[in-house]
Design an enzyme around this catalytic site. Structure first.
Site, PDB file in Angstrom:
ATOM      1  N   VAL A 267      10.439  34.707  -3.459  1.00 47.89           N
ATOM      2  CA  VAL A 267       9.875  34.457  -1.825  1.00 47.89           C
ATOM      3  C   VAL A 267       8.752  35.539  -1.474  1.00 47.89           C
ATOM      4  CG1 VAL A 267      11.747  36.250  -1.191  1.00 47.89           C
ATOM      5  CG2 VAL A 267      10.696  34.322   0.441  1.00 47.89           C
ATOM      6  N   SER A 268       8.245  34.933  -0.610  1.00 45.44           N
ATOM      7  CA  SER A 268       6.883  35.615  -0.229  1.00 45.44           C
ATOM      8  C   SER A 268       5.845  36.173  -1.191  1.00 45.44           C
ATOM      9  CB  SER A 268       7.517  36.787   0.601  1.00 45.44           C
ATOM     10  OG  SER A 268       6.551  37.766   1.324  1.00 45.44           O
ATOM     11  N   ASN A 269       5.553  37.398  -1.379  1.00 44.83           N
ATOM     12  CA  ASN A 269       4.881  37.848  -2.466  1.00 44.83           C
ATOM     13  C   ASN A 269       5.326  37.354  -3.899  1.00 44.83           C
ATOM     14  OD1 ASN A 269       2.932  39.033  -0.812  1.00 44.83           O
ATOM     15  ND2 ASN A 269       3.441  41.105  -1.482  1.00 44.83           N
ATOM     16  N   ILE A 291       8.942  29.954  -2.377  1.00 49.03           N
ATOM     17  CA  ILE A 291       9.452  30.145  -0.897  1.00 49.03           C
ATOM     18  C   ILE A 291       8.713  30.973   0.061  1.00 49.03           C
ATOM     19  CG2 ILE A 291      11.435  30.545   0.482  1.00 49.03           C
ATOM     20  CD1 ILE A 291      12.148  28.615  -1.648  1.00 49.03           C
TER      21      ILE A 291
END
Length: 599
Positions: A267-269, A291
């Site tokens: 998720v994210s990075n 994500i």
């Protein structure tokens, strides 16, 4: 590919070797030069919650240390798991975790910790493999994940661990060259492999302690530009997982790419990292779920440093526009925060806004951001990042990472400094910190802060000029950003990308959307779910005003993993989806029907 490879392996063990195609094998990628640290976690100290369970994770006060100045490795681990769960997931009552989605049952097993080394890098990255006692030897699987943000090694436990461990999969993690092994350069104290304070060669972050009197943070100061190697970090974590499984089950046939299913998720990075791993053509990955990915897609998108420096300057002023008068996050005391009005005046004084009245300046800043591709939904959610001063922290950290500057030479006069001289606070950095100060007793300092109501503008203007201007450091920074650009996934690799359309930190229009479009234009096997009423931070949804406005993304992440696993067992991939969930009303509990999960 994986099921075929397992069939071929069975043939190799029998009489049908000649009929089997070659099993794809990743090239040698050394992980650790020393034996891993192995610990058992059972009977009140499990893999998923460190024995805290749902109630302990939901507690507002972190797990205590018996001796705050000298915490044990077990105490630090428990606190790090508590902090990382709370930093990623919505565990608040009514949020649905453990009822509508997710599980927190105890998972006994073992952990394998090591340092991995990217060829040519100055600094190692941490890798961790959790092997549950109930590992499924008949359907061997590994979930590999990279930490979100710049978090430490447990930074993906609420996603990868919570989905994979209860299913009998081993879960491999990497901090992807960031993490919380801060070094106090005045004392040389950092964190060792077990998280406890360490100095010298025993430290995770191998930095010259005589370089400065501040705090060295690995994401900012490694001088490696770790984001350029995110894909390799993920691959090394997966490689280490196979080594750990061989150690855990020495009587089993060797664990190799091709006879172990490997699904990458982040998720994210962490989402950007698994998409970078998806580019690898060696065939070691079986599926990828990303994500809200921070990914630099090239054409059609924008890199983080570009839009983050833009947001850091313009967004406070833009949110002062009357368009946001009904937004509670933009009017926390019922009015525009004075600092946001001051930003409008500073931008006018710097020649960045032409309007002369506060209201007109706010409208102009708003129009500038809309013209640059920001949606109002992203700007509304971006108010959270403005309120918490996240933009300034992010761009100062990433500027140093991209330009490969040391702790004593961050661009534009920034530095990280310890707040006070509390040994107990430093001892807890490994567990408490997020990987990007400020926080956990470390502050972001500015040598060129201005006077008056808006002291941060000089530094932010300098950081923006590193993207738009000339000079050696600007060229170095832009070269660092260019090295992070993503390519399409390997042909035939199934990928599911999920992005919230209200994301105000990693806007969908700059990252997930253009990445998906480019991958599909290249003929790749990608599915894309766009989720309305979803922003970047599930952990903030414990606030009633946000819970009534947004839905969590984690249920879609778990659902995407379910669908990916089913696909690898023979089911079709899900279709692309435009998801219109219904946020819960005040006082209501999240209901699965309102999420409208894709079929």
């Amino acid at each position: 590919m994986t099921r075929t490879s397992i069939a071929c392996l069975s043939g190799l063990l029998g009489l049908a070797a000649a009929a089997c195609a070659p099993v794809p094998v990743a090239p040698e990628l050394p992980v650790a030069s020393e034996a891993p640290r192995v610990t058992a976690h059972r009977a009140g100290d499990d893999l998923l919650t460190a024995g805290l369970g749902a109630d302990g994770l939901r507690a507002a006060i972190p797990p205590a240390f018996a001796d705050p100045a000298a915490p044990t490795a077990g105490e630090l681990r428990r606190r790090a798991i508590w902090a990382n769960w709370r930093g990623i997931a919505d565990l608040a009552p009514g949020g649905g975790y453990g009822e509508v989605y997710g599980r927190l049952d105890p998972v006994p097993g073992r952990e394998y910790h090591a340092y991995a080394h990217i060829p040519g890098a100055r600094q190692p990255h941490r890798v961790l493999v959790q092997v549950p006692d109930a590992f499924d030897r008949d359907a061997r699987c590994v979930v590999v994940a990279a930490s979100s943000g710049s978090r430490g090694i447990y930074g993906a436990i609420a996603l990868a661990g919570a989905w994979g461990l209860p299913r009998g999969c081993a879960v491999a993690y990497t901090d992807k060259g960031a993490g919380t092994g801060y070094v106090d350069l005045a004392t040389g104290q950092g964190a060792g492999l077990d998280g406890r304070p360490a100095t010298g060669a025993a430290r995770e972050f191998r930095v010259d302690a005589a370089a400065d009197r501040g705090v060295a943070v690995k994401h900012a100061h490694s001088q490696d530009n770790p984001e350029a190697d995110w894909g390799l970090h993920v691959k090394q974590a997966a490689t280490f997982a196979l080594e750990a499984l061989d150690r855990a089950f020495p009587d089993a046939p060797p664990h190799r790419f091709g006879n172990v299913r490997v699904i990458a998720v982040g998720v994210s990075n962490g989402g950007g990292a698994v998409l970078r791993a998806a580019e690898d053509g060696e065939g070691w990955l079986d599926g990828v779920v990303a994500i809200s990915p921070n990914v630099h897609p090239g054409e059609g998108g924008r890199p983080l440093y570009d839009y983050a420096t833009e947001a850091a300057l313009l967004m406070p002023c833009a949110l002062a526009a009357e368009d946001f008068d009904a937004l509670p996050m933009a009017r926390p005391q019922g009015a525009v925060p004075p600092a946001w009005r001051a930003r409008c005046a500073s931008l006018h004084a710097a020649g960045l806004l032409e309007a002369t009245t506060p209201a007109a300046q706010a409208r102009e800043a708003h129009a500038r951001l809309r013209a640059a591709g920001w949606s109002d939904a992203a700007l509304e959610a971006g108010a959270l990042s403005v309120a918490f001063d996240l933009w300034r922290s992010i761009v100062a950290t990433y500027a140093s990472a991209y330009a490969r500057t040391p702790a004593g030479g961050m661009p534009c006069g920034y530095a990280f400094r310890a707040e006070g001289d509390d040994p107990a606070q430093r001892a807890a950095w490994w567990a408490d910190a997020s990987g990007i100060p400020p926080g956990a007793g470390v502050a972001l300092a500015e040598a060129h802060a201005g006077d008056g109501a808006d002291p941060h503008v000089p530094g932010l203007l300098c950081l923006r000029r590193l993207w738009t201007g000339d000079g050696a450091q600007a060229e170095a920074l832009r070269a660092g950003v260019a090295a992070t650009r993503a390519g399409p996934p390997r042909p035939g690799l199934p990928v599911i990308v999920v992005h919230g359309l209200d994301d105000g930190l990693i806007p969908e229009a700059f990252s997930g959307g253009p990445y998906a479009a480019r991958a599909r234009a290249a003929g790749r096997d990608l599915r894309y779910w766009r989720v309305h009423h979803a922003q970047h931070f599930d952990a903030f949804l414990g606030l009633p005003a946000l819970a009534a406005r947004y839905v969590p993304l984690m249920p879609y992440a778990y659902h995407a993993l379910d669908r990916m696993a089913a696909h690898l067992d023979g089911a079709p991939l899900p279709e692309d989806a435009e998801i219109e969930p219904v946020p819960r009303r005040p006082g209501e509990t999240l209901a699965v029907e309102g999420l409208r999960l894709p079929e």
